[in-house]
Design a protein around this motif. Structure first.
Motif, PDB file in Angstrom:
ATOM      1  N   SER A 147       0.895  -1.362   0.002  1.00  0.00           N
ATOM      2  CA  SER A 147      -0.354   0.254   0.291  1.00  0.00           C
ATOM      3  C   SER A 147       0.520   1.242  -0.368  1.00  0.00           C
ATOM      4  CB  SER A 147      -1.289   0.052   1.468  1.00  0.00           C
ATOM      5  OG  SER A 147      -1.580   1.504   1.715  1.00  0.00           O
ATOM      6  N   GLU A 148       1.977   1.300   0.607  1.00  0.00           N
ATOM      7  CA  GLU A 148       2.778   2.689   0.930  1.00  0.00           C
ATOM      8  C   GLU A 148       3.861   2.631  -0.611  1.00  0.00           C
ATOM      9  OE1 GLU A 148       5.561   1.854   4.046  1.00  0.00           O
ATOM     10  OE2 GLU A 148       6.683   3.920   4.048  1.00  0.00           O
ATOM     11  N   LEU A 149       4.165   1.322  -1.309  1.00  0.00           N
ATOM     12  CA  LEU A 149       4.647   1.626  -2.116  1.00  0.00           C
ATOM     13  C   LEU A 149       3.803   2.068  -3.257  1.00  0.00           C
ATOM     14  CD1 LEU A 149       7.210   0.795  -3.615  1.00  0.00           C
ATOM     15  CD2 LEU A 149       6.100  -1.805  -4.118  1.00  0.00           C
ATOM     16  N   ARG A 150       2.546   1.696  -3.425  1.00  0.00           N
ATOM     17  CA  ARG A 150       2.147   1.980  -4.639  1.00  0.00           C
ATOM     18  C   ARG A 150       1.629   3.786  -4.777  1.00  0.00           C
ATOM     19  NH1 ARG A 150       0.356  -1.835  -6.901  1.00  0.00           N
ATOM     20  NH2 ARG A 150      -0.452  -3.661  -6.657  1.00  0.00           N
ATOM     21  N   ALA A 162       5.989  -6.613  -4.837  1.00  0.00           N
ATOM     22  CA  ALA A 162       6.666  -4.866  -4.381  1.00  0.00           C
ATOM     23  C   ALA A 162       7.783  -4.936  -4.949  1.00  0.00           C
ATOM     24  CB  ALA A 162       7.006  -5.009  -2.785  1.00  0.00           C
ATOM     25  N   TYR A 163       9.172  -6.103  -5.247  1.00  0.00           N
ATOM     26  CA  TYR A 163      10.013  -5.672  -6.196  1.00  0.00           C
ATOM     27  C   TYR A 163       9.464  -5.306  -7.492  1.00  0.00           C
ATOM     28  CZ  TYR A 163      13.657  -6.374  -1.928  1.00  0.00           C
ATOM     29  OH  TYR A 163      14.382  -5.821  -0.923  1.00  0.00           O
ATOM     30  N   GLU A 164       8.787  -6.280  -8.019  1.00  0.00           N
ATOM     31  CA  GLU A 164       8.782  -6.344  -9.315  1.00  0.00           C
ATOM     32  C   GLU A 164       7.675  -4.970  -9.577  1.00  0.00           C
ATOM     33  OE1 GLU A 164       6.068  -9.615 -10.002  1.00  0.00           O
ATOM     34  OE2 GLU A 164       6.574  -9.229 -12.029  1.00  0.00           O
ATOM     35  N   ILE A 165       6.877  -4.424  -8.912  1.00  0.00           N
ATOM     36  CA  ILE A 165       6.095  -3.116  -8.649  1.00  0.00           C
ATOM     37  C   ILE A 165       7.272  -2.529  -8.778  1.00  0.00           C
ATOM     38  CG2 ILE A 165       4.753  -1.384  -7.795  1.00  0.00           C
ATOM     39  CD1 ILE A 165       2.707  -3.967  -6.464  1.00  0.00           C
ATOM     40  N   ALA A 166       7.767  -1.838  -8.391  1.00  0.00           N
ATOM     41  CA  ALA A 166       9.019  -0.915  -7.749  1.00  0.00           C
ATOM     42  C   ALA A 166       9.806  -0.884  -9.525  1.00  0.00           C
ATOM     43  CB  ALA A 166       9.641  -0.895  -6.639  1.00  0.00           C
TER      44      ALA A 166
END
Ligand code: LLP
Length: 426
Positions: A131-134, A180-184
């Motif tokens: 959530s924070e990452l997005r 998360a790493y994939e999204i980033a």
């Protein structure tokens, strides 16, 4: 046995070459006293232990343990980095002179406003949820992102301070971490960190060894699946200190021997290159540097107990009330007298749990005696409050015979800060 910074000089306790009796007279009590020499020595111990085994290391001082500007300034001068958990800690680290590149933010339950503050400040961010990452990636694509993993192994001196494993709110579990790493990466982030923090007040090496194994296995999976390599692998803090006289200190030399060898071996085996290694000690650096001085107000005997009522309570040191923690207590003006009575050391708050030490064998106490509560440098002032509407104490920095007021005692006026009457009550 006293820690070496504390000395019995003709029956009076000295800290770093300064008489505590004099400090109490000059600045009043309760009083936090921090020794600069100890802070520097502890930082250097850790730095040397870690850097003698691995070339690229960073010590991120966990500011939550003690955010006094002077403490932060000393650590800045030593070359430390900062681990921060709130905009307030970032603000204080910047005010004390840390450049933003040396500050890492590891929050939890982070708001958009906080993310904007962090981005404006230019600090590095360690992510605690998808959530924070997005939300962060909607604002910007940072060059570097670190992500906190839950390595499934936690440890700590009390259940409240265990920060990994099934009951922990912190970090991402393995599958989410991959996502998360994939999204980033899909957003264009190019540099990555991998982070864990298993808990606090750990005096043995085994939990770190188990957690590091898990961390790097997870790191390997990220690397193999997504072809991501890490610039930073940060194993967090949690390095304990002895609070009880009979407790053994964590052997930091042995820690670096065992844990850093293990890390080096796994990095090589897993093809993870040579990332910078991060450590986040809080307590290890500052706990033993600080004492809390408190005067005896009252002596009271009940059919069951003897109480010494003092002027410091859980408003000034919450650890005994919150975690049942032990803090060693000595009588600063009776260091040559033998223990002959057993006291409960009680604070001034209107709560039965306001006890700083139970069943302590001490010399016979009188009103106006001065107690020194040891190991109060970490999570002392930083967890203090104005509960019962008691203004917070002053803080002194001492260094080889010198002393200076570094935080003024709050006054009754400070109890009014930010308050006003609702208009209909005026
Ligand atoms: N890094 C992270 C991400 C943390 O959450 C903490 C502490 C540290 C580093 C530093 O841990 P240390 O090296 O000081 O153990 N109030 C409790 C301690 C809570 C610590 C919370 N996180 C106490 O008084 O024992």
């Amino acid at each position: 046995m006293l820690p070496k910074i504390l000395e019995n000089r003709d029956g009076e306790l000295q800290i770093d070459g300064v008489s505590n009796i004099e400090l109490a007279k000059k600045y009043g009590t309760p009083l936090y006293v921090m020794s600069e020499s100890v802070i520097r020595e502890k930082y250097r111990n850790m730095f040397h232990a870690m850097s003698s085994k691995y070339q690229k290391i960073r010590i991120f001082y966990a500011a939550k343990a003690n955010t006094s500007l002077s403490v932060l300034r000393i650590l800045r001068d030593e070359g430390a980095y900062v681990d921060s958990v709130s905009p307030g800690e970032v603000f204080l680290a910047l005010k004390s002179g840390f450049p933003s590149e040396k500050i890492l933010f590891t929050g939890t339950s982070v708001t958009d406003d906080e993310l904007r503050f962090l981005l404006n400040s230019g600090v590095k961010i360690n992510i605690d949820s998808i959530s924070e990452l997005r939300r962060l990636l909607k604002m910007v694509t940072p060059d570097f992102i670190s992500i906190r993993v839950n390595p499934e192994i936690g440890a700590g001196h009390h259940e409240h301070v265990i920060t990994a494993g099934k009951q922990s709110k912190f970090g991402l579990w393995e599958d989410d971490l991959l996502k998360a790493y994939e999204i980033a990466r899909a957003h264009g982030v190019r540099q990555f960190g991998l982070h864990m923090h298993i808990g606090s007040g750990v005096l043995n090496i085994e939990p770190f060894a188990l957690a590091v194994e898990r961390l790097l296995q997870i790191g390997k999976r990220v690397h193999d699946t997504l072809n991501i390599s890490f610039d930073l692998v940060d194993i967090g803090g949690g390095f304990g200190v002895p609070y009880r006289p009979e407790e053994k200190a964590l052997d930091i030399g042995l820690f670096s021997d065992k844990i850093l060898s293990l890390i080096k071996q796994r990095l090589k085996e897993y093809g993870l290159g040579e990332p910078t290694l991060g450590f986040e000690p809080g307590r290890y650096i500052v706990a033993e540097a600080g004492i809390l001085l408190s005067a005896v107000n009252t002596i009271k005997t009940t059919p069951f107990k003897k109480y010494a009522g003092i002027d410091a309570g859980f408003n000034t040191l919450i650890r005994p009330a919150m975690y049942g923690s032990y803090h060693h207590i000595v009588v600063a003006n009776r260091m040559n007298e033998s223990p002959c009575e057993v006291y409960d050391i009680a604070g001034p708050l209107c709560e039965s749990g306001d006890i700083l030490g139970r069943d302590r064998r001490l010399p016979e106490l009188q009103e106006a005696d001065l107690l020194a509560i040891l190991n109060a440098g970490a999570y002392g002032f930083s967890m203090s409050s104005q509960y019962n509407s008691r203004p917070r104490p002053a803080e002194i920095l001492v260094n080889r015979g010198k002393h200076a007021l570094v935080r003024g005692r709050e006054t009754l006026e400070d109890l009014l800060t930010g308050q006003e009457f609702a208009p209909w009550l005026k």
